[in-house]
Design an enzyme around this catalytic site. Structure first.
Site, PDB file in Angstrom:
ATOM      1  N   GLU A  81      71.360  40.043  69.569  1.00 14.67           N
ATOM      2  CA  GLU A  81      72.133  39.797  70.537  1.00 14.67           C
ATOM      3  C   GLU A  81      73.017  39.287  69.744  1.00 14.67           C
ATOM      4  OE1 GLU A  81      68.813  37.596  73.394  1.00 14.67           O
ATOM      5  OE2 GLU A  81      68.925  39.425  73.996  1.00 14.67           O
ATOM      6  N   GLU A 112      50.133  43.356  60.181  1.00 17.20           N
ATOM      7  CA  GLU A 112      50.691  41.494  59.766  1.00 17.20           C
ATOM      8  C   GLU A 112      49.109  41.279  59.005  1.00 17.20           C
ATOM      9  OE1 GLU A 112      47.671  39.512  62.807  1.00 17.20           O
ATOM     10  OE2 GLU A 112      48.940  40.542  63.726  1.00 17.20           O
TER      11      GLU A 112
END
Length: 297
Positions: A81, A112
């Site tokens: 963004e 992860e």
């Protein structure tokens, strides 16, 4: 894991599945009120991190988020963004998620748990001392996030750790530790809830305030917005109007003369200069509109 605040069980919610939908919503909303208060306690640490990040980005450094699962997705979201909001180059703010792009829409099992994957992802970016790596992990112990911060420190980059438990390995590994403790989750262990909300608030601050420090806004106006569609072109016009109070015709002419650059158009109107002079002044003052205005002859 059982010792982590984010994994604790809330006995008061043991019968939540028997309650009315409205009662469940109220209980969830009540719990969410703890999030902004928890962030408030970390504001001095957030501010210190922002100042350190902005100083490096002013020298050409990058802001890199690294996380797994929800934390990784939030980092990618925040990074994605920045170009439309602040006209930042896509390489300036980067989001890395364990497991790569596929992990944005589905779980990549085991990703992860591998610090080596973070090392590989950061090695590909060729980190330098002016870069900042922000490891994001609700537990504060996710190997991918901790591994990213450790690799970045070894490379001489600035490091920030954002976690939702105190005394975390992530915080210990980072130059700047931000631990926002929001308490046990509404659904036990579901850290996409309060922890995710807290992480989103912190990342909002890290990127937004850094961009303010870099001159990407004029007051609270998005003067570096990239007008790539009709909505954003209308917003650009409105921003220039809010900053200058000029007429629609004057705004349209200034935007046309500056190629649609909001910051340049404002300088043309408020400074009474032509488009090339506006571009020169902004370049000389590293894009800071207030400084450019003060330098108008």
């Amino acid at each position: 894991m059982g010792t982590l605040t984010t994994e604790e069980f809330r006995p008061d919610l043991a019968d939540v599945d028997t309650r009315s939908t409205l009662d469940i919503a109220r209980a969830m909303n009540d719990g969410d009120r703890a999030v902004p208060a928890a962030v408030t306690g970390q504001l001095p640490r957030i501010a210190a991190a922002v100042d350190a990040i902005a100083a490096r980005m002013a020298r050409g450094g990058r802001l890199v988020y690294a996380g797994a699962g929800t934390a990784g997705r939030l980092g990618v979201l925040d990074a994605s963004e920045c170009p439309p909001t602040f006209n930042a180059d896509p390489s300036q703010v980067v989001g890395l998620i364990a497991g790569g792009p596929e992990a944005l829409v589905r779980s990549v099992e085991g990703a992860e748990d591998a610090a080596s994957l973070a090392h590989d992802d950061l090695k590909a970016l060729d980190l330098c001392p002016d870069d900042t790596v922000v490891g994001v992990s609700a537990s504060g112990r996710t190997p991918y996030a901790v591994g990213a911060v450790e690799y970045a420190r070894d490379a001489g980059a600035l490091t920030v750790g954002v976690a939702c438990n105190t005394g975390s390995a992530l915080a210990a590994a980072a130059d700047h530790a931000i631990e926002v403790v929001v308490g046990p989750e509404f659904i036990t262990g579901s850290t996409r809830l309060k922890s995710g909300t807290a992480q989103k608030l912190v990342l909002n601050m890290l990127s937004t305030i850094t961009m303010i420090r870099l001159g990407k806004t004029y007051g609270n106006l998005m003067v570096d917005v990239r007008a790539t569609n009709d909505k954003l072109r209308a917003r650009s016009h409105r921003i220039v109007a809010q900053a200058t109070g000029a007429s629609d015709g004057e705004i349209a002419a200034a935007l046309e003369a500056t190629g649609g650059e909001v910051k340049h158009a404002i300088l043309v109107l408020l400074g009474g200069v032509d488009a090339p002079t506006a571009a020169r002044l902004l370049a000389e003052h590293h894009g800071h509109l207030r400084a450019a205005l003060s330098a108008v002859p």
